[in-house]
Scaffold this active site. Structure first.
Site, PDB file in Angstrom:
ATOM      1  N   TYR A   1       5.041  25.501 -38.538  1.00 30.29           N
ATOM      2  CA  TYR A   1       5.754  24.567 -37.671  1.00 30.29           C
ATOM      3  C   TYR A   1       6.529  23.536 -38.493  1.00 30.29           C
ATOM      4  O   TYR A   1       7.655  23.169 -38.144  1.00 30.29           O
ATOM      5  CB  TYR A   1       4.784  23.854 -36.732  1.00 30.29           C
TER       6      TYR A   1
ATOM      7  N   GLU B   1      15.216  23.129 -38.229  1.00 31.41           N
ATOM      8  CA  GLU B   1      15.873  22.506 -37.077  1.00 31.41           C
ATOM      9  C   GLU B   1      16.695  21.307 -37.513  1.00 31.41           C
ATOM     10  O   GLU B   1      17.824  21.097 -37.041  1.00 31.41           O
ATOM     11  CB  GLU B   1      14.822  22.092 -36.042  1.00 31.41           C
TER      12      GLU B   1
END
Length: 215
Positions: free
Chosen positions: A144, A151
């Site tokens: 993650y 991102e």
């Protein structure tokens, strides 16, 4: 009523698992077949199915609120929001879709969901696996973090592109402002998600240990 709820949550998790398996298989096959050339149009190839899966993931907020799923609401809310925001950005900015970082981002998203949904399916079937539990709550966290980094890089590319387009056309656009605000919020959301995930990991592993000792 209980059987209907179980059938629904099982079907939902199975659908998400199948969808993300198809996306990952498609990406791997295209990369093996076309090499680096496949990176440019990865989003065009898998974008629709990815968007459908992420749009449906909004239902998970209601699953947690209605106690269909045992999970912490805040980190899931952050994840659903950030993924759908980035997908909206990619859909509206065609030039950013061809960036290699977008392919890496989609890859990490799929790995994260393929660590989570099989575990959820097994839990609904009341047949949890120790390996899946470890992968879901331990391996998931560093992946993650890598996903959050990609991102952020994607948003930076989008900011640079929209600013250049605005200067070239001599017009103003709200995209640089929206992206500039979303970048620190993304970082804050990632830190919050990791903190909550570590607490959830400890809780789940302790519960698993107590359950196995009773048996």
């Amino acid at each position: 009523m209980l059987s209907v709820r179980l059938a629904y949550i099982f079907s939902y998790n199975l659908f998400q698992f199948c969808g993300h398996t198809w996306i990952l298989t498609n990406m791997v096959v295209r990369f093996v077949t076309f090499g680096r050339d496949a990176l440019a149009d990865t989003f065009h190839s898998v974008g629709f199915v990815m968007s459908l899966c992420q749009l449906l993931s909004v239902l998970e907020i209601f699953h947690i609120a209605d106690r269909l799923e045992r999970a912490r609401l805040l980190p899931r809310l952050v994840q659903v929001f950030e993924k759908n925001l980035l997908l909206i950005m990619l859909i509206n900015l065609d030039e950013v879709q061809s960036k290699p970082i977008v392919c890496v981002q989609l890859f990490f998203w799929n790995i994260l969901d393929l660590l989570r949904y099989p575990h959820e399916v097994m839990c609904v079937m009341d047949a949890p696996s120790a390996a899946m539990l470890w992968a879901r709550y331990t391996l998931w966290i560093p992946i993650y973090l890598l996903s959050a980094v990609t991102e952020g890089v994607t948003i930076c590319h989008a900011m640079s592109h929209t600013e250049q387009e605005a200067r070239r056309q001599g017009s103003s656009t709200s995209w640089p402002l929206v992206l500039g605000v979303s970048l620190p919020l993304l970082g804050l959301g990632a830190l919050l998600t990791v903190w909550q995930s570590l607490k959830e990991r400890r809780h789940q592993l302790e519960r698993w240990t107590k359950t196995t000792k009773r048996k």
